[in-house]
Design a protein around this motif. Structure first.
Motif, PDB file in Angstrom:
ATOM      1  N   ALA A  76       0.695  -1.025   0.149  1.00 20.35           N
ATOM      2  CA  ALA A  76       0.045   0.162  -0.106  1.00 20.35           C
ATOM      3  C   ALA A  76       0.703   0.942   0.200  1.00 20.35           C
ATOM      4  O   ALA A  76       0.703   2.181   0.124  1.00 20.35           O
ATOM      5  N   ILE A  77       1.733   0.900  -0.268  1.00 18.31           N
ATOM      6  CA  ILE A  77       2.964   2.417   0.392  1.00 18.31           C
ATOM      7  C   ILE A  77       4.134   2.796  -0.616  1.00 18.31           C
ATOM      8  O   ILE A  77       4.267   1.555  -1.644  1.00 18.31           O
ATOM      9  N   GLY A  78       4.018   3.584  -1.224  1.00 18.95           N
ATOM     10  CA  GLY A  78       5.007   4.366  -2.295  1.00 18.95           C
ATOM     11  C   GLY A  78       5.783   5.342  -1.712  1.00 18.95           C
ATOM     12  O   GLY A  78       5.140   6.114  -0.670  1.00 18.95           O
ATOM     13  N   TYR A  79       6.915   5.632  -2.184  1.00 17.77           N
ATOM     14  CA  TYR A  79       8.139   6.121  -0.892  1.00 17.77           C
ATOM     15  C   TYR A  79       8.793   6.713  -1.914  1.00 17.77           C
ATOM     16  O   TYR A  79       9.156   6.092  -3.238  1.00 17.77           O
ATOM     17  N   VAL A  80       8.933   7.542  -2.157  1.00 15.43           N
ATOM     18  CA  VAL A  80      10.551   8.882  -2.966  1.00 15.43           C
ATOM     19  C   VAL A  80      10.795   9.453  -1.919  1.00 15.43           C
ATOM     20  O   VAL A  80      10.630  10.378  -1.122  1.00 15.43           O
ATOM     21  N   PRO A  81      12.541   9.238  -1.437  1.00 14.90           N
ATOM     22  CA  PRO A  81      13.360   9.190  -1.063  1.00 14.90           C
ATOM     23  C   PRO A  81      13.427  10.563  -1.100  1.00 14.90           C
ATOM     24  O   PRO A  81      13.689  11.906  -2.374  1.00 14.90           O
ATOM     25  N   GLN A  82      15.071  11.014   0.079  1.00  9.79           N
ATOM     26  CA  GLN A  82      14.744  12.920   0.267  1.00  9.79           C
ATOM     27  C   GLN A  82      15.997  12.488  -1.312  1.00  9.79           C
ATOM     28  O   GLN A  82      15.541  13.843  -1.853  1.00  9.79           O
ATOM     29  N   HIS A  83      16.540  11.748  -1.377  1.00 12.12           N
ATOM     30  CA  HIS A  83      17.294  11.573  -3.165  1.00 12.12           C
ATOM     31  C   HIS A  83      17.294  10.631  -3.840  1.00 12.12           C
ATOM     32  O   HIS A  83      17.462   9.561  -3.075  1.00 12.12           O
ATOM     33  N   VAL A  84      16.588  10.547  -4.657  1.00  6.09           N
ATOM     34  CA  VAL A  84      16.050   9.245  -5.008  1.00  6.09           C
ATOM     35  C   VAL A  84      17.504   8.460  -5.149  1.00  6.09           C
ATOM     36  O   VAL A  84      18.119   8.892  -6.332  1.00  6.09           O
ATOM     37  N   PRO A  85      17.647   7.502  -4.944  1.00  7.96           N
ATOM     38  CA  PRO A  85      18.529   6.516  -5.316  1.00  7.96           C
ATOM     39  C   PRO A  85      18.736   5.543  -6.831  1.00  7.96           C
ATOM     40  O   PRO A  85      17.078   5.490  -6.876  1.00  7.96           O
ATOM     41  N   MET A  97      11.413  -0.718 -14.532  1.00  7.47           N
ATOM     42  CA  MET A  97      11.166  -2.717 -14.474  1.00  7.47           C
ATOM     43  C   MET A  97      11.296  -2.980 -13.126  1.00  7.47           C
ATOM     44  O   MET A  97      10.486  -4.292 -12.019  1.00  7.47           O
ATOM     45  N   TYR A  98      12.380  -2.596 -13.063  1.00 11.79           N
ATOM     46  CA  TYR A  98      13.123  -3.117 -11.858  1.00 11.79           C
ATOM     47  C   TYR A  98      12.715  -2.597 -10.294  1.00 11.79           C
ATOM     48  O   TYR A  98      11.760  -3.926  -9.749  1.00 11.79           O
ATOM     49  N   ILE A  99      12.156  -1.405 -10.051  1.00 12.14           N
ATOM     50  CA  ILE A  99      11.427  -1.698  -9.220  1.00 12.14           C
ATOM     51  C   ILE A  99       9.674  -1.917  -9.544  1.00 12.14           C
ATOM     52  O   ILE A  99       9.094  -2.105  -7.834  1.00 12.14           O
ATOM     53  N   GLY A 100       9.104  -1.893 -10.132  1.00 11.12           N
ATOM     54  CA  GLY A 100       7.725  -2.818 -10.395  1.00 11.12           C
ATOM     55  C   GLY A 100       7.779  -4.259 -10.211  1.00 11.12           C
ATOM     56  O   GLY A 100       7.012  -4.817  -9.113  1.00 11.12           O
ATOM     57  N   THR A 101       8.920  -4.768 -10.796  1.00  9.13           N
ATOM     58  CA  THR A 101       9.164  -6.573 -10.078  1.00  9.13           C
ATOM     59  C   THR A 101       9.602  -6.333  -9.115  1.00  9.13           C
ATOM     60  O   THR A 101       8.807  -7.653  -7.812  1.00  9.13           O
ATOM     61  N   LEU A 102      10.568  -5.433  -7.950  1.00 10.29           N
ATOM     62  CA  LEU A 102      10.697  -5.321  -5.873  1.00 10.29           C
ATOM     63  C   LEU A 102       9.410  -5.508  -5.823  1.00 10.29           C
ATOM     64  O   LEU A 102       8.651  -5.911  -4.502  1.00 10.29           O
ATOM     65  N   LYS A 103       7.647  -4.607  -6.610  1.00 13.81           N
ATOM     66  CA  LYS A 103       6.348  -4.648  -5.969  1.00 13.81           C
ATOM     67  C   LYS A 103       5.683  -5.205  -6.442  1.00 13.81           C
ATOM     68  O   LYS A 103       4.670  -4.964  -5.630  1.00 13.81           O
ATOM     69  N   GLY A 104       6.422  -6.347  -6.615  1.00 14.88           N
ATOM     70  CA  GLY A 104       5.545  -8.166  -6.902  1.00 14.88           C
ATOM     71  C   GLY A 104       4.735  -7.965  -7.680  1.00 14.88           C
ATOM     72  O   GLY A 104       3.716  -8.102  -8.679  1.00 14.88           O
ATOM     73  N   ILE A 105       4.401  -6.874  -9.191  1.00 13.88           N
ATOM     74  CA  ILE A 105       3.666  -6.373 -10.179  1.00 13.88           C
ATOM     75  C   ILE A 105       3.960  -7.328 -11.295  1.00 13.88           C
ATOM     76  O   ILE A 105       5.556  -7.414 -11.593  1.00 13.88           O
ATOM     77  N   ALA A 106       3.868  -7.741 -11.961  1.00 10.75           N
ATOM     78  CA  ALA A 106       3.210  -8.761 -13.415  1.00 10.75           C
ATOM     79  C   ALA A 106       3.889  -8.150 -14.590  1.00 10.75           C
ATOM     80  O   ALA A 106       3.533  -7.091 -14.607  1.00 10.75           O
ATOM     81  N   ASN A 107       4.839  -9.007 -14.955  1.00 13.64           N
ATOM     82  CA  ASN A 107       5.986  -8.736 -15.904  1.00 13.64           C
ATOM     83  C   ASN A 107       4.890  -7.819 -17.672  1.00 13.64           C
ATOM     84  O   ASN A 107       5.212  -6.913 -17.633  1.00 13.64           O
ATOM     85  N   HIS A 108       3.899  -8.757 -17.827  1.00 14.45           N
ATOM     86  CA  HIS A 108       2.603  -7.617 -18.916  1.00 14.45           C
ATOM     87  C   HIS A 108       2.434  -6.362 -18.037  1.00 14.45           C
ATOM     88  O   HIS A 108       2.212  -5.552 -19.137  1.00 14.45           O
ATOM     89  N   GLN A 146       7.843   5.845  -9.841  1.00 13.68           N
ATOM     90  CA  GLN A 146       8.681   4.374  -9.152  1.00 13.68           C
ATOM     91  C   GLN A 146       7.473   4.682  -8.259  1.00 13.68           C
ATOM     92  O   GLN A 146       7.343   3.161  -7.980  1.00 13.68           O
ATOM     93  N   ALA A 147       7.403   5.529  -7.136  1.00 16.06           N
ATOM     94  CA  ALA A 147       6.045   5.417  -6.114  1.00 16.06           C
ATOM     95  C   ALA A 147       4.802   4.746  -5.768  1.00 16.06           C
ATOM     96  O   ALA A 147       4.284   4.183  -6.072  1.00 16.06           O
ATOM     97  N   MET A 148       4.798   5.491  -8.093  1.00 13.16           N
ATOM     98  CA  MET A 148       3.131   4.930  -8.200  1.00 13.16           C
ATOM     99  C   MET A 148       2.752   4.088  -8.726  1.00 13.16           C
ATOM    100  O   MET A 148       1.330   3.608  -9.341  1.00 13.16           O
ATOM    101  N   LEU A 149       3.733   3.161  -9.536  1.00  9.59           N
ATOM    102  CA  LEU A 149       3.184   2.091 -10.023  1.00  9.59           C
ATOM    103  C   LEU A 149       2.221   0.987  -9.413  1.00  9.59           C
ATOM    104  O   LEU A 149       1.682   0.258  -9.600  1.00  9.59           O
ATOM    105  N   ASN A 150       2.605   0.806  -8.172  1.00 10.99           N
ATOM    106  CA  ASN A 150       1.837   0.196  -7.556  1.00 10.99           C
ATOM    107  C   ASN A 150       0.765   0.991  -6.886  1.00 10.99           C
ATOM    108  O   ASN A 150      -0.116   0.313  -6.451  1.00 10.99           O
ATOM    109  N   ASP A 151       0.420   1.952  -6.933  1.00  6.20           N
ATOM    110  CA  ASP A 151      -0.708   2.606  -6.689  1.00  6.20           C
ATOM    111  C   ASP A 151      -1.415   2.783  -6.084  1.00  6.20           C
ATOM    112  O   ASP A 151      -2.275   2.241  -5.375  1.00  6.20           O
ATOM    113  N   PRO A 152      -0.275   3.756  -4.700  1.00  2.00           N
ATOM    114  CA  PRO A 152      -0.312   3.736  -3.827  1.00  2.00           C
ATOM    115  C   PRO A 152      -1.677   4.161  -2.436  1.00  2.00           C
ATOM    116  O   PRO A 152      -2.018   5.220  -3.080  1.00  2.00           O
TER     117      PRO A 152
END
Lengths: 291, 366
Positions: A76-85, A97-108, A146-152
């Motif tokens: 349920a979280i989206g996080y934008v750190p102070q300095h985007v790593p 794509m990598y961050i989306g994968t960490l968020k568990g979003i299926a490839n398609h 990246q923070a919005m990919l999982n619709d937090p």
């Protein structure tokens, strides 16, 4: 409706107390945390993110302690750190794509989401650029995407406008305003002007204590009839700074226009002004002094 | 999860240091390569020997070698090899007699029984299997160690250093799934490095020994010879052929590589700075070699030397486990060094995986 609740949060680092009994309830809306550097904003955000443990107290998401929720809370979280790593050699598209994968979003589904958010943050044409080659503002937009990919449901922005030029800051503010519907957005900053017209609630943190939590109008009421503007000669500035709490200073012809805070009219020629969030920030945190 | 593994795999191979080290290793091997040389007459002389060697062969060889008028010809190596076969048997007998003279214990009895079964009266052209074994335990081992270190030391540490860990910890999969993905990637990478090194070793040593054009036809020979013809294993109490020894060496090399790679991964997950992680991994792999060589421990074969044969690099090298009768006695049970090493590797692998899971479950940003 989602609800985030902080109950009596304390955080100590060895002997230093960073947060002191913070209790708050958040419902959908934009909450801005104002505080000087070291006031505990980032620590509080990291506790809410479950990145660090509070010394005492707990964070609840929809009535459940976040410690127990684990994956469902992180989803349920989206996080934008102070300095985007980022990994130095990663391209914008690969990074998302990598961050989306960490968020568990299926490839398609992920490919569609990445393309959608690249367009939303106006980075679609730069998607094959290496992130390290982007400007500060573009990197922050990558951070938002990246923070919005999982619709937090809970979006946490930790000083997202630090280091951005004014044009990028305005652009960023518009983007946040568009995202604020039906979400809890926690936004920490020490640039008060970024919050004008954007925030629903202002939280003032000072030395780890919650000084105020209210709607901007109510917070600003405390400063009503205390904000003055006065034109002075340059040689008078030292005297004014010694006598009053001074805010913005700007050149005005051969004179200097000073904004200052005082409970009664400081000088005969002073004109009363409507307080702004920037005044509020300067009132509380000028030269690191608390009032 | 598959997607995450794929990404971690891709990120691992984006490390330029891997390619730099690979080129450096290949260049060094190419520059320092040596060839095996033997004339066709010498090679043919081996063909005339019928295995196993008989008393008659030995007598004949010793007579020829003792003759002053003996003209040094191509077949001299064969006679020396026959003489060596008998010498190795004599050495075993001498050791057996010395052991029998001591007060008997279950360990001594076991060693005597093992040594009595050793039979070195069998010769072939052993150059290729010995070259291969020495290479796997030498240059191959070092190459595996270096490539594992440069590939894995940074696997977690880079997330910490770049700040990417903040995304990991706040995203759905979290640290635990990432640990699983990195563990799978570590094992895959280890397999690639291991298989690559073994294939390279096989081909490179065929090239080295086969540089003498006539040796090509004998490449497959020598695998049935006793391990005592392996210069480091001449006093070994084990009844093994070079082929069996090579299989055991490959097994220890594989398990040792897996064990070492998981240790590298664990270090990377604990240590926040890449450089410190690199130093620790280097120390685990190279420090035993350094200490043993500096103090010349293996020549002494004292108890410290015995301890060092159970360090990961020496287990991977394998030959130290088989060079003498190293054992551990628990009540009346004698456990031989190779079994101790095998058990040790399995314990380290399992405990490292358990550590990775438990440590990272409770892991926090600060």
């Amino acid at each position: 409706m989602n609800e985030l609740c902080l109950k009596s949060i304390y955080k100590n680092y060895k002997t230093k107390q960073v947060l002191d009994n913070i209790s708050m309830i958040f419902k959908p809306g934009v909450y801005s945390f104002l505080g000087a550097n070291g006031s505990g904003k980032t620590t509080l955000m990291r506790i809410i993110l479950n990145l660090i443990k509070p010394t005492k107290g707990a964070v609840y998401w929809n009535g459940q302690p976040i410690e127990l929720l684990g994956e469902s809370y992180r989803d349920a979280i989206g996080y934008v750190p102070q300095h985007v790593p980022f990994y130095p050699n990663m391209k914008v598209y690969d990074f998302l794509m990598y961050i989306g994968t960490l968020k568990g979003i299926a490839n398609h589904a992920l490919k569609e989401k990445v393309e959608y958010w690249l367009k939303q943050v106006n980075l679609y044409d730069d998607r094959y650029q290496k992130i390290k080659n982007l400007s500060g503002g573009m990197k922050q937009r990558v951070g938002i995407a990246q923070a919005m990919l999982n619709d937090p449901q809970l979006l946490i922005l930790d000083e997202p406008t630090a280091g951005l030029d004014p044009k990028e800051r305005i652009r960023f503010r518009s983007l946040i305003a568009n995202l604020s519907v039906n979400r809890i957005i926690l936004y920490t900053t020490h640039i008060a002007s970024d919050l004008e017209g954007l925030t629903d609630y202002v939280c003032i943190l000072n030395n780890g204590c919650l000084e105020q939590l209210d709607e901007p109008e109510n917070v600003l009421k405390k400063l009503a009839k205390q904000v003055w503007e006065v034109d002075i000669l340059p040689e008078e500035l030292i005297y004014i700074e010694e006598q009053y709490k001074v805010g913005a200073i700007e050149k005005h012809g051969g004179r200097i226009r000073v904004r200052l805070y005082h409970h009664k009219k400081p000088l005969p020629q002073a004109v009363m002004k409507e307080p702004t969030l920037e005044d509020l920030y300067l009132y509380y945190f000028s030269e690191g002094q608390s009032t | 999860m598959k997607q995450l593994i794929w990404w971690e795999w891709k990120l691992l191979w984006q490390q330029k240091l891997i390619y730099i080290m690979l080129v450096a290793i290949l260049s060094l091997l190419w520059i320092s390569k040596t060839y095996f040389n033997m004339s066709i007459e010498e090679l043919n002389a081996f063909e005339e020997i019928q295995n196993p060697i008989t008393e008659k062969d030995i007598q004949e060889a010793r007579e020829i070698l003792a003759t002053k008028e003996f003209e040094i010809g191509p077949e001299v190596n064969v006679f020396y090899r026959i003489d060596e076969a008998q010498t190795l048997m004599d050495k075993q007998s001498t050791i057996i007699n010395q052991l029998k003279a001591r007060p008997q214990t279950s360990a001594l009895e076991k060693e005597i029984t093992m040594r009595e079964q050793v039979n070195t009266m069998y010769i072939e052209k052993t150059e290729y299997p010995i070259f291969l074994s020495e290479f796997l335990g030498g240059e191959g081992l070092i190459a595996i160690g270096i490539l594992l270190i440069v590939g894995l030391y940074n696997l977690f540490a880079r997330d910490q250093q770049t700040g990417m860990i903040q995304y990991t910890l706040t995203s759905k999969f979290g640290r635990c799934k990432l640990v699983q993905a990195k563990l799978v990637v570590t094992l895959l990478y280890t397999m690639v490095i291991y298989i690559g090194t073994v294939i390279f070793s096989v081909i490179f040593n065929i090239y080295r020994t086969g540089s003498h054009v006539n040796y090509w036809m004998y490449i497959a020979e020598g695998f049935n010879s006793p391990i005592q013809f392996h210069s480091s294993l001449s006093m070994s109490p084990y009844t093994l052929t070079l082929f069996e020894f090579l299989l055991i060496q490959l097994l220890f090399l594989l398990l040792g590589s897996i064990c070492f790679s998981i240790i590298c991964l664990s270090i990377s997950s604990v240590v926040k700075a890449s450089f410190i992680s690199f130093l620790f991994s280097m120390a685990i792999f190279f420090l035993p070699f350094l200490i043993v060589n500096l103090l010349n421990l293996l020549a002494e074969r004292g108890w410290i030397a015995k301890l060092f044969i159970y360090t990961i690099p020496y287990i991977m090298q394998t030959k130290r486990l088989f060079e003498a009768f190293y054992y551990l006695q628990i009540s009346n049970k004698v456990i031989l060094a190779p079994f101790i090493a095998l058990g040790l590797l399995l314990v380290i692998i399992i405990s490292s995986i358990v550590f990775l899971k438990i440590y990272n479950k409770k892991w926090r940003y600060i």
